[in-house]
Design an enzyme around this catalytic site. Structure first.
Site, mmCIF file in Angstrom:
data_model
loop_
_atom_site.group_PDB
_atom_site.id
_atom_site.type_symbol
_atom_site.label_atom_id
_atom_site.label_comp_id
_atom_site.label_asym_id
_atom_site.label_seq_id
_atom_site.Cartn_x
_atom_site.Cartn_y
_atom_site.Cartn_z
ATOM 1 N N GLU A 121 0.832 -1.212 0.000
ATOM 2 C CA GLU A 121 0.000 0.000 0.000
ATOM 3 C C GLU A 121 0.862 1.256 0.000
ATOM 4 O O GLU A 121 0.521 2.260 -0.626
ATOM 5 C CB GLU A 121 -0.920 -0.035 1.216
ATOM 6 C CG GLU A 121 -1.751 1.212 1.429
ATOM 7 C CD GLU A 121 -1.695 1.682 2.865
ATOM 8 O OE1 GLU A 121 -1.350 2.859 3.080
ATOM 9 O OE2 GLU A 121 -1.988 0.888 3.766
ATOM 10 N N HIS A 122 2.008 1.211 0.685
ATOM 11 C CA HIS A 122 2.922 2.358 0.705
ATOM 12 C C HIS A 122 3.636 2.531 -0.633
ATOM 13 O O HIS A 122 3.629 3.610 -1.221
ATOM 14 C CB HIS A 122 3.974 2.164 1.803
ATOM 15 C CG HIS A 122 3.534 2.592 3.161
ATOM 16 N ND1 HIS A 122 4.061 3.678 3.808
ATOM 17 C CD2 HIS A 122 2.606 2.077 4.000
ATOM 18 C CE1 HIS A 122 3.489 3.815 4.989
ATOM 19 N NE2 HIS A 122 2.600 2.850 5.133
ATOM 20 N N HIS A 390 -28.732 -3.895 20.379
ATOM 21 C CA HIS A 390 -29.720 -2.910 20.808
ATOM 22 C C HIS A 390 -30.054 -3.098 22.291
ATOM 23 O O HIS A 390 -30.267 -2.121 23.019
ATOM 24 C CB HIS A 390 -30.986 -3.057 19.957
ATOM 25 C CG HIS A 390 -32.127 -2.205 20.395
ATOM 26 N ND1 HIS A 390 -32.133 -0.843 20.243
ATOM 27 C CD2 HIS A 390 -33.312 -2.528 20.998
ATOM 28 C CE1 HIS A 390 -33.276 -0.352 20.734
ATOM 29 N NE2 HIS A 390 -34.005 -1.356 21.194
ATOM 30 N N GLU A 395 -28.695 1.902 27.274
ATOM 31 C CA GLU A 395 -28.292 2.653 28.466
ATOM 32 C C GLU A 395 -29.490 3.180 29.255
ATOM 33 O O GLU A 395 -29.318 3.925 30.219
ATOM 34 C CB GLU A 395 -27.373 3.810 28.060
ATOM 35 C CG GLU A 395 -26.070 3.328 27.462
ATOM 36 C CD GLU A 395 -25.137 4.459 27.073
ATOM 37 O OE1 GLU A 395 -25.428 5.614 27.431
ATOM 38 O OE2 GLU A 395 -24.125 4.182 26.406
ATOM 39 N N GLY A 396 -30.685 2.796 28.849
ATOM 40 C CA GLY A 396 -31.884 3.252 29.543
ATOM 41 C C GLY A 396 -32.177 2.437 30.789
ATOM 42 O O GLY A 396 -31.404 1.549 31.187
ATOM 43 N N LEU A 413 -20.206 1.804 28.401
ATOM 44 C CA LEU A 413 -20.412 0.435 27.925
ATOM 45 C C LEU A 413 -20.796 0.488 26.459
ATOM 46 O O LEU A 413 -21.603 1.327 26.051
ATOM 47 C CB LEU A 413 -21.519 -0.245 28.739
ATOM 48 C CG LEU A 413 -21.852 -1.713 28.432
ATOM 49 C CD1 LEU A 413 -22.395 -2.389 29.686
ATOM 50 C CD2 LEU A 413 -22.873 -1.865 27.300
ATOM 51 N N GLY A 416 -21.710 -4.845 20.498
ATOM 52 C CA GLY A 416 -22.114 -5.026 19.118
ATOM 53 C C GLY A 416 -21.199 -5.954 18.367
ATOM 54 O O GLY A 416 -20.139 -6.357 18.850
#
Length: 1157
Positions: A121-122, A390, A395-396, A413, A416
């Site tokens: 890539e370089h 989900h 966080e509720g 926190l 996923g």
């Protein structure tokens, strides 16, 4: 915090990019056993027979599914060589872009040469047969308001650029050549090996990289995931050095054109002899072998049918299609597996069911629980990993985060799915722990499993998936345009997803409802969720516990530490005990855990009154002014989305009157945000976000998203701020977090520290972090409570509202906020930021040591005062000078001189926005004084460059700068962010760019040279310059110069000892050798020649004197000019600087008095 609907969860998995970075990872060919099928293979593509030299191609016949608000035209084509491309016409665009994604990455590295994909890539950028000039590509882009970047991933490598629309064809021609006729210029081999090595050293003390490699190291033996992806000089030259030591390597020839010349023989066969007069810039025989292996690897792995391309331009899709076919058809197709997959997961029974303790550099506590996860793109319809995220990342009320936060154990926190590579993924739960949380990490991990037990035993009503689908569909429908390079990159990467070709844009961003009749049947949606959930169990889990070594041993005693080989990170592994497993498998018994309810923040009113607008307004208008506040407003007249952006800046001298006050203001902002977490999380999920943050002048409230319920969130934010009761326990937690963050900052990379100190000395009212650290531990809840009352009692407010809100709605929002605050007005005379800048004739240097004793890099931040931004002509001239310097600074200081990986040149607008300078940053293993000397030499060279610049080049640079100023905003956020600095500063200079464009054509070369010689050139007696030197405390290995090696060789010969003819060449493969390398080479030579110990000692006694007589070039510490004033106290530096004046509006816009509505 899981951002299911917007972004990835927090993780310890880095991606390397340029210009400040580059990088990412492939396995042995034996593991690539299957190909990911791409839907739509049964659809008949339409053949397009072109005219003239343009090769024919095929077009996907179905229209691409897109949002109703998306005015771009899409077309998918497939070239005869197998390359697939998405061409996108954006008829209103002023910037074009392209991204090419190759389906190979660092997991495809040969086992014996880690980092080869990254090195490719370089080196790929170093010229082509069509455009052989080394920096032709970057120079062309710079002159046309563009730039490029690239990164190497695990199973993909992505290259992309952006440029003005009129220059797309030229940029694309240069870009395409990299993939069919790259030179891999041999003369750049050593430089790019050094660049890769410098990049690795930059990351060596970075915990993210260290933990990432630990997770790779602790995977199945022989699995490609274990590979060291970024590579370094040692990993890339080891094979060559070993072959050379065995006498099997005599050199590698170059082709007559200097291009590929890959040998058809196996990589272990000795290379042919070098051509005469070859430069050691190619790394000698070892470097030539590395390059030969690279070319061989590139020839085998980079194939047209492994490439996916996205091009965005102003031209019709038919024209873009022809352009792509013409430029990219020369890429060869060897019919390789187009999307090689990794079918076997790197974590099996031996790698899971464990607790891994990892030593960190920075002082923080974190815990990560991870599980092997099926690769998620094939589940694109229902996305089960995101569905579970989900809940786990919520966080509720009732959430895992809420439970652990109320325990005082976590501060953040996230949860996923994380793709590791094409074919394998992980599900991760990452928690930032408090000190108490770290001490209770076992209970926290069990709580994670208890929440998973809750999910196992719970029903999932279909409305959960329906709610997620509603939010995702809404976001897709009203998505604003991104910058074209970001969008092109996103499209190119997602073209490899196994979705119908017409769903490339929509499938990753929306989800479908579950099968209403049989959700647990095959493909029903809930079944996929349940199957995924089954894999999230303690037998398949792995916990990584992160903290400093002394913290681990404080709670667990001395451990049996092991060391990861590439980064030297300490770690220890132990299996979960039986009692832990038993508890983790038991049903949930934590009453505080329960599933979330419906999201009340989902907007209901998405009405937009779109009307024909010939030309959008160029500025906001002042619609309300009182002794307490000013409100600026602009109704959306170009984006037509049901969204708004709100900025409310509450200013007070109390906020920053002392280091202690500044710390308390920051704590206030943290506590408000902390107290709103459970309430605001649903709003965030529904696309309505906010920020409540402190700054030098007060606190700053911003809201953006759907305007339907924005006023509800704003009301609750202001009420919480006004009525906050400081909880001593939460305050203590936030004090710990803040103290940790401030202390950790000093372990950041050196260039961040040099920038930090420069920013401090160039801002009048600014406190050092250490001053605030000295205060924070003793701050009490009562003191913060009293500070809040003072802070909000007398204020001055500046506000801006942009978007789908009328004047009366904006005014009501402002009135509501003021009524809640109940603050008295205060004069705004002193409520502005003031810059400090170096006076004429100054050459000031702030010198300070790096905080981290193991940091190998020093850094230089070099600031040149460039005058007032209120002087319109001077402002334009200085902008043109910066335009002329930016690309050459990178090319000369980084690419040519190899000073280090981090090199940049940019404008720096100081606090208050009235004064600007030129900022050059270099991070390097060389000393700051040496770096300063090289920057001075660069500026001296640039004087001649500007003087001798051809007229067409001069005009092209001016045109490139003009393109920057006339570039349109790409979305509402960019528009808002362009207005706010003018309101924030008080200058209200909204039309500055238009004025710049008017002035630019009349600027002459003589004016630029006069400015350069007065403000910029090191020899100028009127230049104002300040630099910050951050010096590494880690000793560099002593080196031996080439003349010293010659002298030592003569000394040895004079003592009757014959050295190998290749003695010097063997020593200098990597440049100047270390003392240890010389000592080892002499020892081997003496043993081979049977030299007596006495004679060996006699010869060795003269070596030190020879090395002192002929010092190594790398030992040059640099010499500062006589007029340089070196100061070690930043406060003393401040006393040497001049103060900028107070702000004053450049124009009286006359917006008031007007009708309120």
């Amino acid at each position: 915090m899981q951002r299911l609907l917007a972004s990835r969860p927090i993780s310890f998995s880095p991606i390397l990019r340029r210009p400040f970075t580059r990088n990412r990872l492939k396995p042995p060919p034996r593991l690539f056993l299957r190909t990911m099928a791409t839907p739509s293979q049964d659809i008949q593509w339409q053949h397009v027979q072109t005219k003239g030299p343009t090769p024919s191609y095929n077009v996907f016949p179905k229209p691409v599914r897109k949002s109703e608000n998306d005015d771009r035209e899409y077309r998918i084509i497939r070239l005869e060589n197998g390359l697939e491309a998405m061409v996108i016409q954006d008829a209103t665009a002023d910037k074009a872009a392209a991204s090419l994604d190759v389906a190979v990455g660092h997991l495809h590295d040969p086992d014996d040469m880690p980092g080869l994909a990254h090195f490719c890539e370089h080196l790929l950028f170093m010229g082509t047969e069509i455009y052989p000039k080394e920096n032709e590509y970057s120079e062309y882009l710079a002159k046309n308001n563009g730039y490029s970047n690239a990164f190497t991933g695990t199973t993909n490598t992505n290259y992309f650029f952006t440029v003005s629309t009129g220059a797309l064809s030229g940029a694309l021609s240069r870009f395409a050549a990299f993939f069919h006729c790259p030179l891999f210029d041999p003369s750049c081999t050593t430089r790019e090996l050094n660049a890769v090595d410098s990049e690795h050293k930059k990351n060596h003390q970075n915990d993210i990289w260290r933990i990432y490699q630990i997770n790779k190291h602790l995977s199945k033996e022989g699995h490609p995931w274990r590979k060291f992806g970024s590579g370094n000089k040692d990993s890339l030259t080891k094979v060559g050095r070993e072959l050379k030591a065995k006498g099997l390597l005599n050199g590698t020839s170059r082709s007559a054109t200097g291009s590929l010349a890959a040998t058809p023989s196996a990589s272990r066969v000795p290379s042919p002899a070098p051509s005469a007069g070859e430069s050691e810039d190619d790394g000698g025989v070892v470097g030539r072998e590395t390059r030969r292996r690279l070319v061989e690897w590139w020839s085998k792995e980079y194939d047209a049918n492994r490439m996916r391309l996205c091009v965005i331009g102003k031209e019709p899709v038919e024209e873009l299609s022809d352009l792509v076919s013409k430029l990219f058809s020369p890429i060869p197709n060897s019919n390789l597996d187009p999307l090689p997959m990794i079918p076997e997961h790197p974590f099996g029974p031996n790698e899971t069911g464990t607790l891994v303790s990892v030593q960190t550099i920075m002082g923080f506590h974190a815990l990560e629980v991870s599980f092997p996860l099926p690769y998620q793109p094939p589940f694109w319809r229902h996305q089960p990993g995101n569905f579970l995220a989900h809940f786990i990342g919520h966080e509720g009320p009732g959430s895992l985060h809420s439970y652990l936060k109320h325990k005082g154990w976590v501060s953040a926190l996230s949860a996923g799915p994380q793709p590791l590579a094409r074919g394998i993924a992980m599900f991760k739960v990452t928690l930032r722990l408090t000190k108490e949380g770290f001490e209770n990490h076992r209970e926290i991990t069990l709580a994670v499993y208890k929440y998973l037990s809750l999910l196992h035993s719970s029903e999932f009503p279909a409305w959960y998936q329906r709610e997620i689908r509603t939010i995702r569909s809404m976001q897709f429908q009203f998505a604003e345009k991104r910058r074209p390079e970001d969008y092109a990159l996103w499209v190119a990467e997602h073209m490899s997803w196994p979705v119908p070709r017409d769903a490339i844009i929509s499938a990753p961003r929306v989800v479908e409802d579950w099968d209403s009749k049989n959700p647990l049947g095959p493909g029903g949606g809930e079944r996929e969720v349940r199957e995924t959930l089954e894999g999230l169990n303690v037998e398949k889990g792995r916990t990584v516990l992160m903290a400093k070594k002394e913290e681990h041993e404080r709670i667990a005693g001395v451990k049996d530490w092991q060391t990861e080989p590439w980064y030297g990170t300490g770690f220890a592994v132990e299996r979960y005990d039986e009692e832990f497993v038993k508890q983790a498998q038991s049903p949930n018994d934590i009453a505080e855990l329960f599933l979330p309810g419906p999201n009340e923040f989902i907007p209901e009113n998405l009405k937009i009154e779109k009307r024909e607008i010939e030309t959008p307004e160029k500025r906001p208008h002042l619609i309300r002014k009182t002794p307490l506040s000013e409100l600026w407003h602009k109704k959306d007249d170009q984006w037509w989305v049901p969204k708004a952006q709100v900025i409310i800046d509450i200013r007070t001298p109390v906020a920053n009157e002392s280091p202690r006050a500044s710390a308390m203001t920051r704590l206030f902002a943290e506590l408000v945000t902390d107290s709103l977490t459970e309430y605001s999380y649903d709003a965030d999920l529904a696309g309505l976000t906010y920020s409540f943050a402190s700054h030098n002048l007060g606190v700053f409230v911003s809201l953006n998203g759907y305007n339907d319920k924005l006023h509800v969130l704003a009301k609750d934010i202001f009420e919480k701020a006004r009525t906050l009761i400081v909880n001593p326990e939460r305050l203590e937690t936030k004090k710990q977090e803040l103290k940790r963050d401030w202390e950790n900052f000093f372990f950041e990379q050196s260039f961040r520290l040099s920038d930090y100190f420069a920013r401090y000395v160039l801002t009048e009212k600014h406190w050092l972090l250490q001053e605030k650290l000295d205060e924070i531990s003793t701050i009490t809840a009562e003191e913060v409570q009293a500070h809040i009352a003072r802070l909000l009692s007398e204020v001055q407010i500046r506000a801006l509202i942009v978007g789908n809100m009328y004047k009366d709605e904006a005014i009501r929002l402002m009135e509501q906020s003021e009524e809640i605050l109940q603050a008295s007005p205060i004069s705004s005379d002193q409520l502005y930021e003031t810059a400090l800048f170096p006076p004429q004739g100054s050459n000031l240097i702030l010198s300070t040591p790096a905080s981290n004793p193991n940091e190998p890099n020093s850094a230089l931040t070099y600031f040149i005062y460039a005058g007032s931004l209120l002087d319109r002509r001077l402002r334009v001239i200085s902008s043109l000078v910066i335009q002329l310097l930016t690309e050459p600074a990178f090319n000369i200081l980084r690419t040519r001189e190899q000073l280090g990986y981090i090199v940049s040149c940019s404008p720096w607008t100081l606090s208050g926005d009235g004064v600007r300078g030129i900022r050059i940053v270099v991070q390097s293993e060389r000393s700051p004084a040496y770096l300063e000397q090289r920057v001075d030499a660069f500026l001296d060279e640039m004087k001649e460059t500007i003087e001798k610049m051809p007229e067409d080049e001069w005009e092209a640079q001016k045109e490139g700068l003009k393109h920057k100023w006339v570039e349109k905003h790409k979305n509402m956020s960019e528009e808002t962010n362009s207005y706010w600095p003018h309101i924030d500063s008080g200058y209200l200079d909204f039309l500055r760019r238009d004025e710049n464009v008017e002035i630019l054509p009349s600027v002459t070369r003589e004016e630029v040279l006069s400015f350069f010689n007065t403000y910029v050139h090191p020899a100028s007696s009127s230049r104002g310059k300040l630099s910050v030197h951050v010096k590494s405390r880690k000793p560099r290995p002593a080196k031996i110069s080439l003349p010293a090696i010659d002298a030592i060789s003569e000394l040895v010969a004079s003592n009757g000892v014959t050295l190998d003819p290749q003695f010097k060449e063997n020593l200098t493969t990597d440049g100047e050798p270390s003392v240890e390398q010389l000592t080892a080479a002499l020892k081997d030579a003496f043993v081979s020649a049977q030299v007596s110990p006495e004679q060996s000692q006699q010869i060795a006694s003269h070596v030190s004197a020879i090395c002192e007589k002929f010092p190594a070039d790398s030992a040059d510490e640099g010499q500062l000019p006589e007029n340089a004033k070196v100061i070690e106290d930043p406060k003393v530096v401040k006393a040497e600087l001049k103060r900028s004046g107070p702000p004053k509006p450049v124009t009286d816009w006359g917006d008031l008095p007007i009708s309120r509505f």
